[in-house]
Design a protein around this motif. Structure first.
Motif: not given
Length: 289
Positions: A53-55, A65-66, A84-86
């Motif tokens: 998803l990030n790529g 910083m992902f 969760e994001a963290h």
């Protein structure tokens, strides 16, 4: 008492990507092959999905910083679980990358590809082997691990011989062009040698999984060792015979114009029997106007 302010999360195209990954069972396949034995919130399969998803999220920040990337995304929707994001830290991703390396990325990818081909109902009548390369800039410390690929100079397909490069070997099925096998190789890898290794070590697995009738590649495939290996595994192949072979030169030199039959679009051809490498085969000699 003031009302709670709404929180806006951006789904964009990532919802489609995540949905397809869940439909083919990508996270569960990875978790089955490389299960995570700790009590972390994020499994290896979830971490790989996060990296995809990030790529594909048009983003290129460093690993530490992902998690920031996912702060504005509906993480629970994308992962379909309590993440969760963290939770998506550089430590989690680093451990997953190590686990992927230990499990053999190529073998893992092949298992995933076989499942996807079956899930999509693709009929792989043939597969195509080829090699490409990617050049890199800057200085890279070479790993002492003998199994690690080397970023070194080699034959440059991009006409940048002064730069180090890495080579990627792919086998794609014919219907959708989906890669069913991939292998990263050192930048100075010889195509013919790499093709020979594939025919010896991986064709039987691909043949069992894909049941492909034809194995196609360029002239680097045409060595005695490779075609004998294919013949022993009863795998039909299509390739170009290099003109460095004496019998190929003689076949062209002895060809008479009356032997040629029209093929169309200004081409004519003639079939001849050959047994190069002690493998019975047919060569098609082609003449162009």
């Amino acid at each position: 008492m003031s009302a709670a302010q709404p929180v806006i999360k951006r789904l964009d195209h990532l919802g489609l990507i995540a949905a397809f990954c869940h439909e083919i069972g990508l996270p569960s396949i990875i978790d089955r092959i490389i299960p995570k034995y700790s009590d972390h919130n994020v499994s290896h399969g979830d971490a790989v999905l996060a990296m995809i998803l990030n790529g594909l999220g048009f983003h290129s920040r460093t690993l530490h910083m992902f998690s920031d990337f996912f702060e504005t995304k509906p993480v629970a929707k994308l992962f379909a679980k309590d993440i969760e994001a963290h939770h998506l830290t550089d430590d989690v991703l680093g451990r997953t990358l190590d686990a992927l390396y230990e499990a053999d990325v190529s073998a893992l990818y092949q298992a995933i590809a076989e499942h996807v081909v079956d899930k999509l109902g693709l009929k792989t009548d043939s597969v195509h082997l080829d090699i490409t390369s990617f050049h890199v800039d800057g200085e890279y410390a070479q790993d002492e691990d003998l199994n690690a690929i080397k970023l070194v100079k080699g034959y440059s397909r991009y006409h940048r011989p002064e730069l180090n490069q890495v080579v990627l070997e792919l086998i794609c099925e014919n219907q959708a062009g989906l890669p069913v096998y991939m292998q990263a190789l050192s930048g100075n890898t010889n195509d013919a040698k790499a093709f020979s290794e594939v025919t010896k070590r991986h064709i039987h697995c691909l043949k069992a999984a894909q049941n492909s009738r034809y194995f196609t590649a360029d002239a680097a495939l045409y060595t005695e060792e490779s075609i004998r290996s294919l013949d022993e595994q009863q795998q039909k192949f299509i390739t170009r015979v290099p003109m460095t072979i004496k019998s190929a030169k003689e076949a062209l030199m002895n060809l008479e114009s009356e032997q040629l039959s029209p093929i169309g679009n200004g081409y004519s051809g003639c079939w001849v029997d050959a047994d190069y490498g002690s493998v019975s085969q047919k060569w098609l000699l082609i003449h162009s106007e």
